[in-house]
Design an enzyme around this catalytic site. Structure first.
Site, PDB file in Angstrom:
ATOM      1  N   ASP A 170       0.219 -15.820  52.396  1.00 49.24           N
ATOM      2  CA  ASP A 170       0.703 -16.389  51.139  1.00 49.24           C
ATOM      3  C   ASP A 170       1.979 -17.161  51.458  1.00 49.24           C
ATOM      4  O   ASP A 170       2.599 -16.941  52.503  1.00 49.24           O
ATOM      5  CB  ASP A 170       1.004 -15.260  50.121  1.00 49.24           C
ATOM      6  CG  ASP A 170       1.002 -15.776  48.684  1.00 49.24           C
ATOM      7  OD1 ASP A 170       1.877 -16.617  48.362  1.00 49.24           O
ATOM      8  OD2 ASP A 170       0.162 -15.358  47.889  1.00 49.24           O
ATOM      9  N   ARG A 231     -10.533 -22.482  43.221  1.00 45.78           N
ATOM     10  CA  ARG A 231     -10.767 -23.757  42.562  1.00 45.78           C
ATOM     11  C   ARG A 231     -11.465 -24.676  43.541  1.00 45.78           C
ATOM     12  O   ARG A 231     -11.112 -24.697  44.732  1.00 45.78           O
ATOM     13  CB  ARG A 231      -9.436 -24.409  42.130  1.00 45.78           C
ATOM     14  CG  ARG A 231      -8.843 -23.819  40.872  1.00 45.78           C
ATOM     15  CD  ARG A 231      -9.641 -24.200  39.615  1.00 45.78           C
ATOM     16  NE  ARG A 231      -9.133 -23.552  38.410  1.00 45.78           N
ATOM     17  CZ  ARG A 231      -9.643 -22.435  37.857  1.00 45.78           C
ATOM     18  NH1 ARG A 231     -10.662 -21.830  38.415  1.00 45.78           N
ATOM     19  NH2 ARG A 231      -9.138 -21.945  36.752  1.00 45.78           N
ATOM     20  N   GLU A 260     -17.674 -30.104  38.686  1.00 44.12           N
ATOM     21  CA  GLU A 260     -18.479 -29.057  38.045  1.00 44.12           C
ATOM     22  C   GLU A 260     -19.129 -29.603  36.773  1.00 44.12           C
ATOM     23  O   GLU A 260     -18.397 -30.006  35.865  1.00 44.12           O
ATOM     24  CB  GLU A 260     -17.600 -27.846  37.738  1.00 44.12           C
ATOM     25  CG  GLU A 260     -17.090 -27.195  39.022  1.00 44.12           C
ATOM     26  CD  GLU A 260     -16.269 -25.936  38.796  1.00 44.12           C
ATOM     27  OE1 GLU A 260     -16.027 -25.563  37.629  1.00 44.12           O
ATOM     28  OE2 GLU A 260     -15.870 -25.318  39.791  1.00 44.12           O
ATOM     29  N   HIS A 278     -19.508 -21.325  38.738  1.00 44.93           N
ATOM     30  CA  HIS A 278     -18.207 -20.896  38.191  1.00 44.93           C
ATOM     31  C   HIS A 278     -18.381 -19.663  37.281  1.00 44.93           C
ATOM     32  O   HIS A 278     -17.993 -19.667  36.120  1.00 44.93           O
ATOM     33  CB  HIS A 278     -17.533 -22.046  37.429  1.00 44.93           C
ATOM     34  CG  HIS A 278     -16.030 -21.921  37.401  1.00 44.93           C
ATOM     35  ND1 HIS A 278     -15.186 -22.969  37.574  1.00 44.93           N
ATOM     36  CD2 HIS A 278     -15.225 -20.846  37.231  1.00 44.93           C
ATOM     37  CE1 HIS A 278     -13.934 -22.562  37.505  1.00 44.93           C
ATOM     38  NE2 HIS A 278     -13.924 -21.259  37.296  1.00 44.93           N
TER      39      HIS A 278
HETATM   40  P1  NAD Z   1      -1.970 -15.656  41.235  1.00 41.84           P
HETATM   41  O1  NAD Z   1      -1.027 -16.650  40.702  1.00 41.84           O
HETATM   42  O2  NAD Z   1      -1.769 -14.226  40.901  1.00 41.84           O
HETATM   43  O3  NAD Z   1      -2.049 -15.783  42.838  1.00 41.84           O
HETATM   44  C1  NAD Z   1      -2.075 -16.992  43.523  1.00 41.84           C
HETATM   45  C2  NAD Z   1      -1.333 -16.800  44.828  1.00 41.84           C
HETATM   46  O4  NAD Z   1      -1.479 -17.971  45.621  1.00 41.84           O
HETATM   47  C3  NAD Z   1       0.168 -16.562  44.650  1.00 41.84           C
HETATM   48  O5  NAD Z   1       0.562 -15.366  45.286  1.00 41.84           O
HETATM   49  C4  NAD Z   1       0.808 -17.785  45.287  1.00 41.84           C
HETATM   50  O6  NAD Z   1       2.056 -17.535  45.902  1.00 41.84           O
HETATM   51  C5  NAD Z   1      -0.261 -18.159  46.313  1.00 41.84           C
HETATM   52  N1  NAD Z   1      -0.144 -19.525  46.807  1.00 41.84           N
HETATM   53  C6  NAD Z   1       0.238 -20.650  46.129  1.00 41.84           C
HETATM   54  N2  NAD Z   1       0.236 -21.703  46.960  1.00 41.84           N
HETATM   55  C7  NAD Z   1      -0.187 -21.259  48.168  1.00 41.84           C
HETATM   56  C8  NAD Z   1      -0.398 -21.876  49.427  1.00 41.84           C
HETATM   57  N3  NAD Z   1      -0.185 -23.196  49.604  1.00 41.84           N
HETATM   58  N4  NAD Z   1      -0.800 -21.111  50.451  1.00 41.84           N
HETATM   59  C9  NAD Z   1      -1.000 -19.779  50.287  1.00 41.84           C
HETATM   60  N5  NAD Z   1      -0.810 -19.134  49.133  1.00 41.84           N
HETATM   61  C10 NAD Z   1      -0.409 -19.866  48.074  1.00 41.84           C
HETATM   62  O7  NAD Z   1      -3.409 -16.156  40.765  1.00 41.84           O
HETATM   63  P2  NAD Z   1      -4.764 -15.303  40.663  1.00 41.84           P
HETATM   64  O8  NAD Z   1      -4.887 -14.746  39.277  1.00 41.84           O
HETATM   65  O9  NAD Z   1      -4.870 -14.382  41.824  1.00 41.84           O
HETATM   66  O10 NAD Z   1      -5.842 -16.486  40.764  1.00 41.84           O
HETATM   67  C11 NAD Z   1      -6.090 -17.116  42.007  1.00 41.84           C
HETATM   68  C12 NAD Z   1      -7.022 -18.305  41.834  1.00 41.84           C
HETATM   69  O11 NAD Z   1      -8.261 -17.909  41.246  1.00 41.84           O
HETATM   70  C13 NAD Z   1      -6.495 -19.423  40.920  1.00 41.84           C
HETATM   71  O12 NAD Z   1      -6.835 -20.660  41.520  1.00 41.84           O
HETATM   72  C14 NAD Z   1      -7.309 -19.291  39.674  1.00 41.84           C
HETATM   73  O13 NAD Z   1      -7.423 -20.523  39.018  1.00 41.84           O
HETATM   74  C15 NAD Z   1      -8.629 -18.846  40.252  1.00 41.84           C
HETATM   75  N6  NAD Z   1      -9.517 -18.183  39.280  1.00 41.84           N
HETATM   76  C16 NAD Z   1     -10.852 -18.467  39.331  1.00 41.84           C
HETATM   77  C17 NAD Z   1     -11.723 -17.865  38.435  1.00 41.84           C
HETATM   78  C18 NAD Z   1     -13.203 -18.118  38.476  1.00 41.84           C
HETATM   79  O14 NAD Z   1     -13.865 -17.923  37.471  1.00 41.84           O
HETATM   80  N7  NAD Z   1     -13.767 -18.517  39.600  1.00 41.84           N
HETATM   81  C19 NAD Z   1     -11.214 -16.974  37.463  1.00 41.84           C
HETATM   82  C20 NAD Z   1      -9.850 -16.693  37.463  1.00 41.84           C
HETATM   83  C21 NAD Z   1      -9.013 -17.304  38.375  1.00 41.84           C
END
Ligand code: NAD
Length: 303
Positions: A170, A231, A260, A278
């Protein structure tokens, strides 16, 4: 008494919870009620999903408005700058889908490891291809988690229960969280080189767009699987297609796509791909949790 305008449909139980907490809740009827910019007057809070646009005009018209709650994850339909300028708090419920997404990662991991999709489609074609479909285990394999936030941590916790070694990357300090989850902190390159399974949990930002491209696929094990439920756009899709065709990696599980629905279906149709539309947060429980969390947040702020 604080007044809440529910502008998009949310669970009945959430409305009851807010009413029971002493809030006056009005559910907007889009057809019968006037424009939202007029209806907002006199409300302390507006609750929306993705349909209602909370524009600058709406926020400015909200003479009593102090809270906007988006029941769900994205905040694209709320003008956050206008809210900030007027001192209106904006909240959403990003924690609602965490468990569902984490479980979806394992659905993809098991499906990839055991050729579930290929086995099922060949059985449906009345073929018994036992020898062709030898799989691999998850036990004692290394899982690399990229983005160790809510979902990344939920995946790590479940992976430990399956006997996997978890390494995590991270951009923020995750030392103490790694300790808590029995994971080892790693660099991105270490994850790419060492992991048998790689799972992505970063937001889509300029820094993460295409962060897994040709150079990164070259570093991966030829037996590695990558899963993306974060994403579309975080993985460079044409580089992934080439990596699958050249045998640079063994397969990929994709829940999210650059477009999508996809405009080009080549990747989805590839035999080494498991694709879902998705779906990661589309569960009964995650959707119910959106309502519960929305009500809780409104009550905490207003009641
Ligand atoms: P979160 O904010 O809790 O965690 C994201 C993490 O990514 C953070 O710890 C942040 O520091 C880290 N991060 C940011 N930039 C980074 C980089 N360049 N390199 C490494 N780490 C980095 O978010 P979350 O709730 O865990 O969600 C994560 C992802 O899942 C998001 O993109 C969200 O949109 C996606 N999501 C997808 C669905 C789906 O239906 N597929 C549903 C919910 C969330």
């Amino acid at each position: 008494m604080a007044r809440v305008l529910v502008a998009d449909p949310i669970a009945e139980s959430a409305i009851k919870k807010m009413t029971d907490a002493g809030l006056e809740v009005v559910v907007r009827d889009k057809d019968a009620d006037g424009p939202i910019v007029e209806q907002i007057k006199g409300f302390d809070c507006i609750v929306v999903r993705s349909a209602t646009k909370v524009t600058k005009e709406v926020i400015e018209a909200g003479d009593r408005l102090r809270l906007i709650v988006r029941a769900g994850v994205g905040l694209d339909n709320v003008d956050q700058d206008a809210a900030k300028a007027k001192g209106v708090k904006v909240m959403n419920t990003p924690e609602a889908p965490t468990v569902s997404v984490a479980e979806m990662v394992f659905a993809h991991m098991f499906a990839l490891a055991r050729n579930i999709a290929l086995a099922d489609s060949s059985m449906k074609d009345e073929r018994w291809e036992k020898k062709k479909l030898k799989g691999v285990e998850l036990w004692q394999k290394t899982l690399g988690v990229i983005g160790f936030g809510r979902i990344g941590q939920a995946v790590a916790k479940r992976a430990k229960a399956l006997g996997m070694n978890v390494i995590a990357y991270d951009v923020v300090d995750i030392d103490s969280i790694c300790k808590e989850f029995g994971a080892k902190r790693a660099t991105l390159e270490e994850i790419l080189r060492e992991a048998d399974y790689i799972t992505l949990h970063v937001p889509l930002l300029p820094q993460t767009k295409g962060m897994i491209g040709r150079k990164q696929f070259e570093m991966m094990k030829s037996t590695a699987f990558i899963i993306n439920t974060s994403r579309g756009g975080v993985i460079d899709e044409s580089a992934l297609l080439d990596a699958l065709n050249s045998g640079e990696i063994a397969g990929a599980g994709l829940d999210v796509f650059e477009n999508e629905p996809p405009t080009d279906w080549k990747l989805v149709k590839h035999p080494k791909i498991i694709a879902t539309p998705h779906l990661a947060s589309t569960t009964v429980e995650a959707q119910a949790r959106v309502g519960e969390l929305t009500a809780e947040k409104v009550i905490n702020e207003l009641a």
